[in-house]
Design a protein around this motif. Structure first.
Motif, PDB file in Angstrom:
ATOM      1  N   GLY A  74      -3.916   0.547  -6.401  1.00  0.00           N
ATOM      2  CA  GLY A  74      -3.962  -0.745  -5.717  1.00  0.00           C
ATOM      3  C   GLY A  74      -2.603  -1.129  -5.168  1.00  0.00           C
ATOM      4  O   GLY A  74      -2.484  -1.661  -4.064  1.00  0.00           O
ATOM      5  N   LEU A  75      -1.588  -0.818  -5.939  1.00  0.00           N
ATOM      6  CA  LEU A  75      -0.224  -1.139  -5.529  1.00  0.00           C
ATOM      7  C   LEU A  75       0.180  -0.337  -4.291  1.00  0.00           C
ATOM      8  O   LEU A  75       0.752  -0.871  -3.342  1.00  0.00           O
ATOM      9  CB  LEU A  75       0.727  -0.846  -6.695  1.00  0.00           C
ATOM     10  N   VAL A  76      -0.173   0.960  -4.321  1.00  0.00           N
ATOM     11  CA  VAL A  76       0.160   1.809  -3.180  1.00  0.00           C
ATOM     12  C   VAL A  76      -0.573   1.329  -1.931  1.00  0.00           C
ATOM     13  O   VAL A  76       0.008   1.239  -0.841  1.00  0.00           O
ATOM     14  CB  VAL A  76      -0.205   3.282  -3.473  1.00  0.00           C
ATOM     15  N   ILE A  77      -1.863   0.970  -2.102  1.00  0.00           N
ATOM     16  CA  ILE A  77      -2.640   0.495  -0.960  1.00  0.00           C
ATOM     17  C   ILE A  77      -2.016  -0.783  -0.397  1.00  0.00           C
ATOM     18  O   ILE A  77      -1.900  -0.953   0.816  1.00  0.00           O
ATOM     19  CB  ILE A  77      -4.106   0.250  -1.379  1.00  0.00           C
ATOM     20  N   ASP A  78      -1.574  -1.667  -1.276  1.00  0.00           N
ATOM     21  CA  ASP A  78      -0.946  -2.905  -0.826  1.00  0.00           C
ATOM     22  C   ASP A  78       0.356  -2.642  -0.085  1.00  0.00           C
ATOM     23  O   ASP A  78       0.691  -3.331   0.867  1.00  0.00           O
ATOM     24  CB  ASP A  78      -0.656  -3.814  -2.025  1.00  0.00           C
ATOM     25  N   MET A  79       1.082  -1.619  -0.539  1.00  0.00           N
ATOM     26  CA  MET A  79       2.329  -1.294   0.145  1.00  0.00           C
ATOM     27  C   MET A  79       2.025  -0.728   1.530  1.00  0.00           C
ATOM     28  O   MET A  79       2.698  -1.049   2.500  1.00  0.00           O
ATOM     29  CB  MET A  79       3.123  -0.279  -0.669  1.00  0.00           C
ATOM     30  N   ASP A  80       0.964   0.085   1.608  1.00  0.00           N
ATOM     31  CA  ASP A  80       0.578   0.653   2.895  1.00  0.00           C
ATOM     32  C   ASP A  80       0.100  -0.426   3.857  1.00  0.00           C
ATOM     33  O   ASP A  80       0.412  -0.401   5.037  1.00  0.00           O
ATOM     34  CB  ASP A  80      -0.552   1.684   2.713  1.00  0.00           C
ATOM     35  N   SER A  81      -0.706  -1.353   3.343  1.00  0.00           N
ATOM     36  CA  SER A  81      -1.338  -2.330   4.236  1.00  0.00           C
ATOM     37  C   SER A  81      -0.405  -3.474   4.581  1.00  0.00           C
ATOM     38  O   SER A  81      -0.710  -4.283   5.435  1.00  0.00           O
ATOM     39  CB  SER A  81      -2.604  -2.881   3.595  1.00  0.00           C
ATOM     40  N   GLY A  82       0.743  -3.548   3.910  1.00  0.00           N
ATOM     41  CA  GLY A  82       1.665  -4.646   4.194  1.00  0.00           C
ATOM     42  C   GLY A  82       1.398  -5.872   3.339  1.00  0.00           C
ATOM     43  O   GLY A  82       2.117  -6.853   3.430  1.00  0.00           O
ATOM     44  N   MET A  83       0.329  -5.826   2.515  1.00  0.00           N
ATOM     45  CA  MET A  83       0.028  -6.983   1.670  1.00  0.00           C
ATOM     46  C   MET A  83       1.142  -7.215   0.654  1.00  0.00           C
ATOM     47  O   MET A  83       1.430  -8.344   0.279  1.00  0.00           O
ATOM     48  CB  MET A  83      -1.302  -6.774   0.916  1.00  0.00           C
ATOM     49  N   PHE A  84       1.761  -6.120   0.211  1.00  0.00           N
ATOM     50  CA  PHE A  84       2.840  -6.224  -0.765  1.00  0.00           C
ATOM     51  C   PHE A  84       3.995  -7.031  -0.169  1.00  0.00           C
ATOM     52  O   PHE A  84       4.462  -8.004  -0.746  1.00  0.00           O
ATOM     53  CB  PHE A  84       3.293  -4.810  -1.152  1.00  0.00           C
ATOM     54  N   GLU A  85       4.402  -6.626   1.042  1.00  0.00           N
ATOM     55  CA  GLU A  85       5.508  -7.295   1.703  1.00  0.00           C
ATOM     56  C   GLU A  85       5.156  -8.750   2.015  1.00  0.00           C
ATOM     57  O   GLU A  85       5.973  -9.647   1.861  1.00  0.00           O
ATOM     58  CB  GLU A  85       5.841  -6.550   3.003  1.00  0.00           C
ATOM     59  N   LYS A  86       3.903  -8.951   2.426  1.00  0.00           N
ATOM     60  CA  LYS A  86       3.470 -10.304   2.760  1.00  0.00           C
ATOM     61  C   LYS A  86       3.562 -11.218   1.550  1.00  0.00           C
ATOM     62  O   LYS A  86       4.027 -12.353   1.647  1.00  0.00           O
ATOM     63  CB  LYS A  86       2.017 -10.244   3.252  1.00  0.00           C
ATOM     64  N   THR A  87       3.135 -10.714   0.401  1.00  0.00           N
ATOM     65  CA  THR A  87       3.197 -11.528  -0.807  1.00  0.00           C
ATOM     66  C   THR A  87       4.651 -11.786  -1.194  1.00  0.00           C
ATOM     67  O   THR A  87       5.000 -12.869  -1.643  1.00  0.00           O
ATOM     68  CB  THR A  87       2.451 -10.830  -1.956  1.00  0.00           C
ATOM     69  N   LYS A 101      -2.654  -8.745 -11.095  1.00  0.00           N
ATOM     70  CA  LYS A 101      -3.216  -7.393 -11.024  1.00  0.00           C
ATOM     71  C   LYS A 101      -3.574  -6.887 -12.426  1.00  0.00           C
ATOM     72  O   LYS A 101      -4.664  -6.371 -12.653  1.00  0.00           O
ATOM     73  CB  LYS A 101      -2.167  -6.483 -10.369  1.00  0.00           C
ATOM     74  N   VAL A 102      -2.663  -7.080 -13.365  1.00  0.00           N
ATOM     75  CA  VAL A 102      -2.892  -6.589 -14.720  1.00  0.00           C
ATOM     76  C   VAL A 102      -4.107  -7.287 -15.350  1.00  0.00           C
ATOM     77  O   VAL A 102      -4.969  -6.636 -15.948  1.00  0.00           O
ATOM     78  CB  VAL A 102      -1.633  -6.808 -15.593  1.00  0.00           C
TER      79      VAL A 102
END
Lengths: 274, 390
Positions: A74-87, A101-102
């Protein structure tokens, strides 16, 4: 947290499979190994314990392991989709981001564990006609104990999976590395057969294998007996002789792996240039 | 919690060049950057000395080619990256010391579309509202309103993975604006969109800017920021080479560009270079003397033909590039002059100036090392030439 739960429920195929797969595995293991495990089992934990009961903790741990080891994806997908950066660019607290997440994984594991325990009771009833009282001799306290140890156990592997995810930043690599390391670990532990009947080298590996402690802890909570074989503790009496060391070892794994994961997450999210 | 559009310090007036000297009313600038440097761990200096002062309510365009450092700068401004040196503040809050406050002021739309494909449009915007601390009571209303504005109300409950690129971009814009931030950062917001979707998004950005929101956006295309922005900074190799109004920048370029291929130039180039140097042909290669000769001849014809007002002539691989305000009207006259001089034109393209052209005309320095001939020096921006070190 809500986003992850919604995502889980949004993908019924994966959710269904992750719930059904351990059940299938459970039934097959119980039938196949149960046919030959009798003698070894009687030596280890006494004749009154059915292989179904013996195996249940292993399946609980195995499915928690499966759920936890894909946590990093999930973390990798978020990094790919930009959701990580957005958050990261939002005022949301860093801690809340990862706790959400946990927690969603924990909810999933609780549901899974409950289903497997129910399944075990049904299976035992068909095998021997014993009621759920025989299956979970420790009652409600035992059930809560199983959940607590399972969550603690899953925590260590969630950390591990997230470490792999943060290091590789790649979906396939995260799945591959997590699975290829965790699946064999199941076999070099007390999960499927008592360690007494297994070769010496497996006994040695099992002593440092967190899965042994997860399984023995859960098993002790199910049976209400000291089933720990890798280290001999007698200070607490009864099942506590297995549960206390198991929890202690799992806490150590959690602290060490968790600290590494948090450190890597911190590095990935801090604003300093890398 | 900041929940209103543009705080009361906003003047909303169109900013003239006086604003570039900094805040004139004592209030903090919406965005202020002083001598910002960003160096990555591998030693690449992506940003080398950027100064900015953007007033509340202004629309500020950041123009530059790929790799100029636009995204790195914007990530520094929204507190995702710390500057290696220099300081950045948003509404007076330092991005390093007071990152939390900065994050409450800004909305950020990254260059890469960042929506969660497994959630519906509504869930995506709702998630953004939650992480930006929009009060639960206002959330649903705000989400509905925004989905309506970006024209996704009909598909609000469809999964984002079913959306086209344009729809995803619009959804992302809604995500960045759901908390009504006073400062909005848009990193190449219309890249990859069809013209229709592009226009709609620009209309929307114009509307929020009119409502008092400070808009900071990056783009590779001058014509995009021309309409919307009050001021434009031109970025090249991590440095701001000019800051001015779109009109002044366009005037500095001197108009549209006419690119011409000439018969004989390309052939001469290849016969001269393929033998000993492979495919790497360069205009200043002494080998293809014939090509250079042809271009010189053509350039002198351009000068003597008097077809254009104040033309700038550059040599290109294929022939010449001529920049002038009246390129489109004078082109026939030039062709006649070329014909009379025995030159054959094999290809022609007329286009609007690119950041490269702006850079070229502001600094008088060619992108290639090939010599540039300026028949009449174009008007240069006040900030232009002296800041450049290449």
């Amino acid at each position: 947290m809500k986003r992850w739960l919604v995502k889980t429920s949004r993908n019924p195929f994966v959710t269904f499979t992750s719930l059904v797969q351990p059940v299938i595995f459970f039934v097959l293991m119980a039938e196949v190994f149960g046919a030959v495990a009798g003698g070894a089992l009687t030596n280890a934990v006494g004749a009154d314990v059915s292989y179904v009961t013996y195996l249940t903790p292993a399946i609980v741990v195995q499915s928690a392991l499966a759920a936890a080891s894909i946590s990093g994806i999930g973390l990798v997908i978020d990094m790919d989709s930009g959701m990580f950066e957005k958050t990261l660019a939002s005022p949301m607290g860093r801690g809340a981001m990862f706790l959400g997440k946990v927690f969603s994984e924990v909810v999933r594991i609780v549901v899974q564990t409950a289903i497997i325990l129910g399944c075990g009771a049904v299976l035992l009833y068909f095998e021997t006609g014993d009621g759920p009282g025989t299956f979970l001799e420790t009652g409600v306290a035992g059930f809560l104990g199983v959940l607590a140890i399972t969550i603690l156990f899953a925590g260590a592997f969630m950390s591990f999976s997230n470490i792999v995810a943060l290091v590789t930043r790649d979906k396939e690599a995260t799945i591959l590395i997590s699975n290829s390391l965790t699946f064999p670990l199941l076999f070099v532990s007390s999960a499927f057969l008592p360690l007494q009947v297994l070769p010496d080298w497996i006994n040695t590996v099992a002593t440092v294998n967190p899965i042994t402690y997860g399984v023995d802890g859960v098993r002790a909570a199910v049976l209400g007996e000291d089933v720990m074989t890798v280290i001999d503790v007698t200070a607490f009496g009864g099942a506590w002789n297995a549960i206390v060391p198991a929890i202690a070892v799992l806490v150590v794994f959690n602290v060490v792996l968790g600290a590494i994961a948090v450190r890597l997450l911190h590095r990935a999210s801090r604003a300093a240039v890398q | 919690m900041q929940s209103q559009h543009a705080p009361s310090t906003s003047t909303g007036q169109p900013t003239d060049t006086a604003a570039s000297t900094g805040s004139n009313d004592g209030g903090p600038a919406a965005i202020r950057a002083e001598d910002v440097h960003v160096t990555y761990a591998d030693g690449t200096e992506a940003v080398s000395g950027v100064d900015l002062a953007v007033e509340p309510g202004e629309c500020f365009g950041f123009l530059g080619p790929n790799g100029a450092g636009k995204s790195t700068t914007i990530q520094t401004l929204v507190s995702l990256l710390h500057p290696t040196a220099g300081s950045v503040s948003v509404h007076g809050h330092d991005v390093v010391e007071d990152a939390q406050a900065v994050r409450e002021y800004v909305g950020y739309m990254p260059q890469e579309t960042s929506v969660d494909p497994e959630l519906t449009a509504r869930e995506n915007v709702r998630f953004s509202a939650r992480i930006h601390g929009v009060p639960a009571a206002e959330r649903e209303e705000r989400v509905d309103e925004l989905l309506d504005v970006v024209d996704l109300a009909d598909v609000a409950d469809d999964l984002a993975e079913t959306f086209s690129g344009g729809m995803a971009k619009r959804l992302d814009a809604a995500n960045a604006l759901v908390h009504q931030p006073p400062v909005v950062f848009l990193d190449e917001p219309t890249t990859g969109l069809d013209p229709q979707a592009r226009m709609e998004l620009w209309d929307y950005f114009e509307a929020i800017n009119d409502a008092g929101t400070t808009v900071f956006l990056t783009t590779q295309y001058l014509e995009e920021v021309d309409r919307l922005c009050d001021r434009i900074a031109l970025l090249q190799d991590g440095e701001v080479v000019a800051t001015d109004t779109p009109a002044a920048l366009k005037a500095a370029v001197g108009g549209d560009v006419l690119e011409m291929s000439l018969a004989g130039v390309d052939d001469a180039e290849h016969s001269g270079s393929t033998g000993k140097r492979g495919a790497t042909d360069r205009t200043d290669d002494p080998g293809p003397a014939r090509g250079t000769e042809l271009r010189d001849h053509a350039a002198s014809v351009v000068r003597s033909a008097n077809a254009f007002d104040d033309p700038t002539v550059e040599r290109t691989d294929e022939g010449l590039a001529i920049t002038a305000s009246d390129v489109r009207t004078g082109v026939m006259e030039l062709f006649v002059a070329f014909h009379d001089a025995g030159l054959t034109v094999t290809g022609v393209d007329v286009r609007s100036p690119t950041p490269d052209d702006v850079f070229l005309s502001l600094t008088g320095e060619a992108i290639d090392e090939g010599e540039t001939e300026t028949t009449a020096p174009g008007r240069e921006s006040r900030h232009g030439a002296e800041e450049v070190t290449r």
